[in-house]
Design a protein around this motif. Structure first.
Motif, PDB file in Angstrom:
ATOM      1  N   LEU A 213      12.835   8.578  -2.488  1.00  0.00           N
ATOM      2  CA  LEU A 213      12.957   8.323  -1.051  1.00  0.00           C
ATOM      3  C   LEU A 213      12.079   9.281  -0.255  1.00  0.00           C
ATOM      4  O   LEU A 213      11.546   8.908   0.802  1.00  0.00           O
ATOM      5  CB  LEU A 213      14.419   8.462  -0.619  1.00  0.00           C
ATOM      6  CG  LEU A 213      15.386   7.399  -1.151  1.00  0.00           C
ATOM      7  CD1 LEU A 213      16.821   7.717  -0.715  1.00  0.00           C
ATOM      8  CD2 LEU A 213      14.987   6.005  -0.664  1.00  0.00           C
ATOM      9  N   GLY A 214      11.925  10.510  -0.758  1.00  0.00           N
ATOM     10  CA  GLY A 214      11.042  11.461  -0.093  1.00  0.00           C
ATOM     11  C   GLY A 214       9.600  10.981  -0.082  1.00  0.00           C
ATOM     12  O   GLY A 214       8.883  11.155   0.909  1.00  0.00           O
ATOM     13  N   VAL A 215       9.163  10.356  -1.182  1.00  0.00           N
ATOM     14  CA  VAL A 215       7.819   9.780  -1.239  1.00  0.00           C
ATOM     15  C   VAL A 215       7.671   8.681  -0.192  1.00  0.00           C
ATOM     16  O   VAL A 215       6.666   8.608   0.529  1.00  0.00           O
ATOM     17  CB  VAL A 215       7.525   9.226  -2.647  1.00  0.00           C
ATOM     18  CG1 VAL A 215       6.220   8.433  -2.651  1.00  0.00           C
ATOM     19  CG2 VAL A 215       7.461  10.363  -3.659  1.00  0.00           C
ATOM     20  N   TYR A 216       8.676   7.823  -0.087  1.00  0.00           N
ATOM     21  CA  TYR A 216       8.645   6.757   0.920  1.00  0.00           C
ATOM     22  C   TYR A 216       8.607   7.343   2.327  1.00  0.00           C
ATOM     23  O   TYR A 216       7.866   6.849   3.197  1.00  0.00           O
ATOM     24  CB  TYR A 216       9.863   5.849   0.768  1.00  0.00           C
ATOM     25  CG  TYR A 216       9.637   4.659  -0.123  1.00  0.00           C
ATOM     26  CD1 TYR A 216       9.222   3.436   0.400  1.00  0.00           C
ATOM     27  CD2 TYR A 216       9.814   4.757  -1.497  1.00  0.00           C
ATOM     28  CE1 TYR A 216       9.005   2.340  -0.421  1.00  0.00           C
ATOM     29  CE2 TYR A 216       9.591   3.674  -2.327  1.00  0.00           C
ATOM     30  CZ  TYR A 216       9.193   2.457  -1.780  1.00  0.00           C
ATOM     31  OH  TYR A 216       8.963   1.377  -2.595  1.00  0.00           O
ATOM     32  N   ALA A 217       9.400   8.373   2.571  1.00  0.00           N
ATOM     33  CA  ALA A 217       9.426   8.990   3.902  1.00  0.00           C
ATOM     34  C   ALA A 217       8.067   9.589   4.250  1.00  0.00           C
ATOM     35  O   ALA A 217       7.591   9.476   5.389  1.00  0.00           O
ATOM     36  CB  ALA A 217      10.509  10.066   3.957  1.00  0.00           C
ATOM     37  N   TYR A 218       7.423  10.217   3.262  1.00  0.00           N
ATOM     38  CA  TYR A 218       6.122  10.837   3.511  1.00  0.00           C
ATOM     39  C   TYR A 218       5.056   9.784   3.804  1.00  0.00           C
ATOM     40  O   TYR A 218       4.277   9.912   4.759  1.00  0.00           O
ATOM     41  CB  TYR A 218       5.699  11.671   2.301  1.00  0.00           C
ATOM     42  CG  TYR A 218       4.382  12.370   2.482  1.00  0.00           C
ATOM     43  CD1 TYR A 218       4.281  13.511   3.281  1.00  0.00           C
ATOM     44  CD2 TYR A 218       3.223  11.901   1.868  1.00  0.00           C
ATOM     45  CE1 TYR A 218       3.069  14.159   3.468  1.00  0.00           C
ATOM     46  CE2 TYR A 218       2.004  12.544   2.042  1.00  0.00           C
ATOM     47  CZ  TYR A 218       1.937  13.669   2.838  1.00  0.00           C
ATOM     48  OH  TYR A 218       0.735  14.307   3.025  1.00  0.00           O
ATOM     49  N   ILE A 219       5.029   8.736   2.990  1.00  0.00           N
ATOM     50  CA  ILE A 219       4.007   7.704   3.158  1.00  0.00           C
ATOM     51  C   ILE A 219       4.210   6.926   4.454  1.00  0.00           C
ATOM     52  O   ILE A 219       3.266   6.621   5.176  1.00  0.00           O
ATOM     53  CB  ILE A 219       4.008   6.761   1.942  1.00  0.00           C
ATOM     54  CG1 ILE A 219       3.448   7.496   0.726  1.00  0.00           C
ATOM     55  CG2 ILE A 219       3.204   5.491   2.217  1.00  0.00           C
ATOM     56  CD1 ILE A 219       3.496   6.701  -0.558  1.00  0.00           C
ATOM     57  N   THR A 221       5.375   7.892   7.192  1.00  0.00           N
ATOM     58  CA  THR A 221       5.111   8.670   8.409  1.00  0.00           C
ATOM     59  C   THR A 221       3.706   9.267   8.406  1.00  0.00           C
ATOM     60  O   THR A 221       3.387  10.099   9.254  1.00  0.00           O
ATOM     61  CB  THR A 221       6.147   9.807   8.551  1.00  0.00           C
ATOM     62  OG1 THR A 221       6.147  10.620   7.372  1.00  0.00           O
ATOM     63  CG2 THR A 221       7.539   9.243   8.757  1.00  0.00           C
ATOM     64  N   ASN A 222       2.870   8.849   7.453  1.00  0.00           N
ATOM     65  CA  ASN A 222       1.481   9.290   7.394  1.00  0.00           C
ATOM     66  C   ASN A 222       0.593   8.076   7.626  1.00  0.00           C
ATOM     67  O   ASN A 222       0.557   7.160   6.799  1.00  0.00           O
ATOM     68  CB  ASN A 222       1.198   9.928   6.022  1.00  0.00           C
ATOM     69  CG  ASN A 222      -0.198  10.510   5.923  1.00  0.00           C
ATOM     70  OD1 ASN A 222      -1.186   9.789   6.013  1.00  0.00           O
ATOM     71  ND2 ASN A 222      -0.274  11.814   5.744  1.00  0.00           N
ATOM     72  N   ASN A 223      -0.105   8.053   8.749  1.00  0.00           N
ATOM     73  CA  ASN A 223      -0.834   6.841   9.112  1.00  0.00           C
ATOM     74  C   ASN A 223      -1.958   6.508   8.134  1.00  0.00           C
ATOM     75  O   ASN A 223      -2.315   5.340   7.951  1.00  0.00           O
ATOM     76  CB  ASN A 223      -1.391   6.957  10.537  1.00  0.00           C
ATOM     77  CG  ASN A 223      -2.340   8.132  10.687  1.00  0.00           C
ATOM     78  OD1 ASN A 223      -2.421   8.989   9.816  1.00  0.00           O
ATOM     79  ND2 ASN A 223      -3.052   8.182  11.793  1.00  0.00           N
ATOM     80  N   ILE A 224      -2.511   7.503   7.446  1.00  0.00           N
ATOM     81  CA  ILE A 224      -3.582   7.244   6.478  1.00  0.00           C
ATOM     82  C   ILE A 224      -3.029   6.531   5.249  1.00  0.00           C
ATOM     83  O   ILE A 224      -3.522   5.470   4.842  1.00  0.00           O
ATOM     84  CB  ILE A 224      -4.277   8.565   6.068  1.00  0.00           C
ATOM     85  CG1 ILE A 224      -4.941   9.206   7.290  1.00  0.00           C
ATOM     86  CG2 ILE A 224      -5.299   8.308   4.959  1.00  0.00           C
ATOM     87  CD1 ILE A 224      -5.569  10.549   7.004  1.00  0.00           C
ATOM     88  N   PHE A 225      -1.983   7.119   4.649  1.00  0.00           N
ATOM     89  CA  PHE A 225      -1.402   6.510   3.452  1.00  0.00           C
ATOM     90  C   PHE A 225      -0.730   5.177   3.781  1.00  0.00           C
ATOM     91  O   PHE A 225      -0.800   4.224   2.999  1.00  0.00           O
ATOM     92  CB  PHE A 225      -0.392   7.459   2.813  1.00  0.00           C
ATOM     93  CG  PHE A 225      -1.018   8.623   2.107  1.00  0.00           C
ATOM     94  CD1 PHE A 225      -1.841   8.424   1.010  1.00  0.00           C
ATOM     95  CD2 PHE A 225      -0.795   9.914   2.539  1.00  0.00           C
ATOM     96  CE1 PHE A 225      -2.433   9.497   0.356  1.00  0.00           C
ATOM     97  CE2 PHE A 225      -1.369  10.993   1.892  1.00  0.00           C
ATOM     98  CZ  PHE A 225      -2.200  10.790   0.798  1.00  0.00           C
ATOM     99  N   ALA A 226      -0.064   5.126   4.928  1.00  0.00           N
ATOM    100  CA  ALA A 226       0.597   3.879   5.316  1.00  0.00           C
ATOM    101  C   ALA A 226      -0.422   2.759   5.486  1.00  0.00           C
ATOM    102  O   ALA A 226      -0.202   1.621   5.062  1.00  0.00           O
ATOM    103  CB  ALA A 226       1.388   4.081   6.609  1.00  0.00           C
ATOM    104  N   GLY A 227      -1.549   3.090   6.094  1.00  0.00           N
ATOM    105  CA  GLY A 227      -2.588   2.076   6.275  1.00  0.00           C
ATOM    106  C   GLY A 227      -3.205   1.642   4.956  1.00  0.00           C
ATOM    107  O   GLY A 227      -3.459   0.451   4.737  1.00  0.00           O
ATOM    108  N   HIS A 228      -3.448   2.596   4.057  1.00  0.00           N
ATOM    109  CA  HIS A 228      -4.051   2.278   2.755  1.00  0.00           C
ATOM    110  C   HIS A 228      -3.135   1.388   1.923  1.00  0.00           C
ATOM    111  O   HIS A 228      -3.603   0.474   1.226  1.00  0.00           O
ATOM    112  CB  HIS A 228      -4.352   3.566   1.999  1.00  0.00           C
ATOM    113  CG  HIS A 228      -4.832   3.349   0.602  1.00  0.00           C
ATOM    114  ND1 HIS A 228      -6.069   2.809   0.304  1.00  0.00           N
ATOM    115  CD2 HIS A 228      -4.230   3.582  -0.602  1.00  0.00           C
ATOM    116  CE1 HIS A 228      -6.209   2.726  -1.010  1.00  0.00           C
ATOM    117  NE2 HIS A 228      -5.115   3.192  -1.589  1.00  0.00           N
ATOM    118  N   LEU A 229      -1.834   1.635   1.986  1.00  0.00           N
ATOM    119  CA  LEU A 229      -0.875   0.885   1.175  1.00  0.00           C
ATOM    120  C   LEU A 229      -0.293  -0.317   1.911  1.00  0.00           C
ATOM    121  O   LEU A 229       0.638  -0.952   1.412  1.00  0.00           O
ATOM    122  CB  LEU A 229       0.260   1.820   0.729  1.00  0.00           C
ATOM    123  CG  LEU A 229      -0.152   2.953  -0.214  1.00  0.00           C
ATOM    124  CD1 LEU A 229       1.005   3.928  -0.421  1.00  0.00           C
ATOM    125  CD2 LEU A 229      -0.613   2.396  -1.550  1.00  0.00           C
TER     126      LEU A 229
END
Length: 363
Positions: A213-219, A221-229
């Motif tokens: 869940l921590g990985v999900y929370a980090y991704i 809330t990070n616009n770079i990783f969220a956009g890539h994935l």
């Protein structure tokens, strides 16, 4: 607290901004802090619990190998909650209301579990906190938390139920997210409580699911990783601090496992299992990944379903499906050594968490 200090001293030592601007660094420090606190405080707490004769009561209708565990100190969950709380207060940004929300749920359910353990183990009331009162208290804390969350996030997002392995499917919920979140929090709390029956069985799955869940929370809330994935980007209103909270659970969990591994020197008791289950539930609700929690925590689901099926079958047919419920006791009575049951259930959890993490990319 240390984040505020680092921000204040940043003008004198610019390298301190790494503690302010990088949640990943603070998450690592939170995990290490919680681990050190748990390891440092573990032995004194166990000695105190032993001195106070706060020991586990073993059921005589279960596996006979458990009888030797009688009077093993319990309520060790207090150690976990203390380590998490101190670590989070040290390394999280305390202006995030979501940190206070998850701490409210963690400690609120912890108090409920503490009362149950105290009545059973100290006051020698075999029933502990009556089921209806326990459920009422759990419901009250969960409903308050969900109303708090709805009011906090409603201006920033349209609540919907995310469907794993899909980038476009979602079920709009609106205000019904309060009801869903209530069931997730209370359900996760009791599911973890049912799983906590063997040495080390529950705590490592808790750590693994918290890390996922921590990985999900980090991704998210990070616009770079969220956009890539191709992931839904969460508003930057302090949700990223949940990464620190999840890391603290991992650190405290590993510290507790040092003493809870077979043969256990201490059990976590309801004060730990109810609180940690609820904490996982509320994190999943905040980051809108309730179904991912269902996948990652499928071990907890299996244990809960085994109890439901066992009770339902006996009431309807006067026959049992399993030799004993929850499920881990069934395999013990089939002849599996306790350590084999625990390790195999750990392996299953690793598989479930990996499947949950695959949903990040396979969308």
């Amino acid at each position: 607290m240390l984040v505020w200090l680092a921000a204040y001293l940043d003008k004198y030592a610019s390298f301190l901004n790494v503690f302010v601007n990088y949640v990943s660094v603070r998450a690592i420090l939170a995990a290490l802090s919680a681990l050190i606190i748990a390891l440092f405080m573990g032995k004194p707490m166990i000695n105190w619990l032993t001195k106070m004769q706060i020991g586990q009561v073993i059921r005589d209708d279960g596996p006979k190998s458990h009888l030797k565990k009688g009077n093993t100190p319990t309520m060790g969950g207090c150690l976990i909650l203390f380590s998490i709380t101190i670590s989070v207060l040290l390394w999280a940004k305390l202006d995030s209301q979501f940190i206070w929300l998850v701490l409210f749920v963690l400690l609120g359910f912890g108090v409920i579990g503490f009362l149950d353990d105290y009545l059973k183990l100290v006051l020698k009331n075999p029933k502990g906190l009556r089921a209806k009162y326990k459920y009422l208290c759990q419901s009250l804390v969960a409903i308050i938390a969900m109303i708090w969350l709805y009011l906090a996030l409603n201006p920033y997002m349209d609540f919907s139920l995310s469907i794993p392995f899909s980038k476009s499917w979602a079920v709009p919920l609106g205000i019904w997210v309060i009801l869903l979140g209530y069931f997730v929090i209370v359900g996760a709390s009791n599911a973890v409580n049912l799983t906590d029956g063997l040495d080390g069985l529950a705590i490592l799955p808790i750590v693994l699911v918290a890390a996922g869940l921590g990985v999900y929370a980090y991704i998210s809330t990070n616009n770079i990783f969220a956009g890539h994935l191709l992931f839904t980007y969460m508003p930057n209103v302090g949700i990223e601090e949940l990464v620190v909270f999840c890391a603290a659970i991992c650190g405290a969990g590993f510290g507790f496992l040092w003493f809870n591994a077979y043969p256990a020197d201490v059990f976590m008791g309801d004060v730990g299992s109810l609180a940690l289950g609820a904490a996982l539930g509320v994190v999943a609700v905040i980051i809108r990944q309730e179904l991912v929690l269902f996948i990652m925590g499928f071990l907890f689901v299996m244990e809960t379903v085994s109890v439901i099926l066992q009770v339902g079958s006996y009431k309807l047919r006067k026959k049992r499906i399993f030799k004993m419920a929850p499920l881990h006791h069934h395999y013990e009575l089939k002849g599996w050594p306790e350590t084999k049951v625990v390790v195999r259930f750990w392996i299953l959890t690793i598989i479930f968490v990996c499947i949950g993490l695959m949903a990040l990319k396979l969308r």
